[in-house]
Design an enzyme around this catalytic site. Sequence first.
Site: not given
Ligand SMILES: *Cc1c(COP(=O)(O)O)cnc(C)c1O
Length: 811
Positions: A356, A544-545, A652, A656
Amino acid sequence: MIYINKNSLKKDYKRKFLEINGKELEDGTKEQQYEALGSLIRDYVAKEWLNTNNKYKETGEKQVYYFSMEFLLGRLLGSSLMNLGIRDICREALLELNIDLDELENLEQDQGLGNGGLGRLAACFLDSMASLNIPGHGCGIRYKYGFFEQKIIDGKQVELSDNWLRSGNVWEIQKRDKSEIVKFGGDVKMETIDGKLTFTQVNYESILAIPYDTPITGYENEVVNTLRLWSAEPVSNEFDFSSFSRGEFLKAIEYKNSVESISLVLYPEDSFYEGKILRLKQQYFFVSAGLQSIVRHYKKYNSNIYELDEKISIHINDTHPTLAIPELMRILLDEEKLSWEEAWRITQNTISYTNHTILAEALEKWPINMFKKILPRIYMIIHEINERHCKDLWNKYIGQWDKISRMAIIADGFVRMANLAIVGSHSVNGVAKLHTEILKKKEMSDFYYLYPNKFNNKTNGITHRRWLLKSNPDLANLLKETIGEGFIKHPMDLLNFEKYLSDNNVLGKLRNIKLNNKVKLSKEIYGSYGIKVDPNSIFDVQVKRIHAYKRQTLNCLRIMDLYNKLIENPNMDINPRTFIFAGKAAPGYILAKNTIELITSIANKINNDPIVKDKIKVIMMENYRVSLAEKIIPATDLSEQISTTTKEASGTSNMKFMMNGALTIATLDGANIEIKDEVKEENIVIFGLTANEVLDYHNNGGYSSWDIYNSDNRIKRIIDNLVDGTYSYDREKFRAIYDSLLKYNDEFFVLKDFDSYIRAQEIVNELYGNKLNWQRICGVNIAHSGIFSSDRTIKEYATGIWGSDVLYKNL
Ligand SMILES: *Cc1c(COP(=O)(O)O)cnc(C)c1O
């Protein structure tokens, strides 16, 4: 898919409520109403669940087990109702009882047993496996406390424990009769029995692993797979009060707590590794329990252990479950008495591994001494795997000691999990094309040249059922009206939507749907934070994080720059924007926590400045999680995917957002590249260094953030703003960020990419000026999002890795 009408559902629900609560529905609280509905739905699922399991026994199909330390499921009520095909009639039935289904769905605690993308991927995969009729199940840990709850107090992140099981969990079933014993510590006794060297663990500590099963329903296909999560308990939970002195009693309680600590809490670090004993115990705990139960189940219905690899695939999500390799070896050698060669063949054929990340700080390695003490037999097996592996290397790479030591599984006092995962599996995959190329050509090139056929790419995906059908029902309806319902089962059919993008009527509808979603989010923001945002402004979103490589700081710096420009020229012609952030920082990650303070300080300054008040607003939403993502993403105009190129393996949320009709502004990193290839250059805005440029700086140096600071006045000014009191009376408040950018030479090329990012944002501004064209771009993004459905990803795993024709008979 279940067949039930509104009236029977009403009757069942009232009966269920009475059964659980001993009173009438009208007298219950909303929480009780949610719980009764959840229990009823689980009852409905139970029969299909049993049928599915019976079918798997009859057909003897190959079973896939997805091992993951994290499953970020979110809420299950809405998605279960949708998958059963009864969400609409349930909504109507409840309405007749004066109950609002949305309100009940909103009461459900998120099942937040994951940090971010990796855990959410596991959840999307479970959904796709069930929906594609693939016998695929999850195996993980039932953490008593999930990912912490984030509050923002005085602009700072405060962590609260996530006591998600407080009011019970209607979805899980405890299966105490399916418990397993997991052994830690002790010694290994070696003796020769009947001329064969045998190994027996002695003086070990036994821990009881209790499985809790959650049904994973497929979409309208009567398939219900299983997510099995393990919880730790002492083998004997009974205290004999009379025989205990007070001291012994307290000791027994202490012991109970120490055992239960194994499944007590999820580690809140994402893309970061810390070599803590408890984490190693967690990993072995669920892997050992999971494998023992899989082999036990297998043996009940199959007499030939040598065919195990034909009937079972075990997939490990990152290196966290890599102990599956030596644990399966242990079971086959010590319990099934197979030869090393046979056990190794079966193990390699059974196990496959997904990498990953290439971030160095995320690579797992365990100190030998710690490892040996906790898992003595497993260590012996890894040692033997390493001996045989290195012997092969010696023969192949005569005299190339550097290479051999890089490829060893045990070296420099550590057990290296990634090397073990590569050697002990038959497949190693990256999660986007660029990521896999970097694995092959750089990070893991030694292994790639040794085993070229093991390496392959499986670009991540997201389940369009949760991230489109469920979270954006109005958009789903427009798609159904235009292209029909086919895309639900065949997401590539979304391409047909492109034909409708010359129809201004359809574009108008797209615009209204987005506006509606933005109005809803605005209300949520006003309700939670008392801040009014303009639904007609551009909703510019980074959720995101919080992590240095994801570069929330870059986003902050351009907002600071824009603010400076607006103050100088309040009549500047821009499209009003609402900047929305959300995300959690690991509790020990100082720089990330400092970034949250910067965001909230900028918000505080800008939102209270009358000069810019109708132009820009900054919002930091608390406690980012799946259920919040489902509200934010459908309301987004601009998706910020601005990681330092090469650092984000896939991402990911980028998928979305596009699926919900947002324009993406992105670096050429991870799956952004594939999104660009799908929608074409004119329907995405790209900026920043390329992968080769970043790799070149890494290899040859030559970057100086000071030079950029000194040569670009805009940059000098905003960097100075960090420490000149503009955003805080405490001028030292953002010192950590300031230092990371200048003193430590800006490891993530924030300043380097700044100019290109600003110009990209100007392009966004221009694009937004042409409303119809903007809507068309959003439509193109929706139309081309089908390939990023996790259904596509899972088909690729099934055919390319888990490799059994049984698996894809229905595809
Ligand atoms: C999809 C998702 C992530 C991943 O987000 P990235 O922008 O790809 O790091 C993290 N947390 C939640 C709650 C998500 O739904």
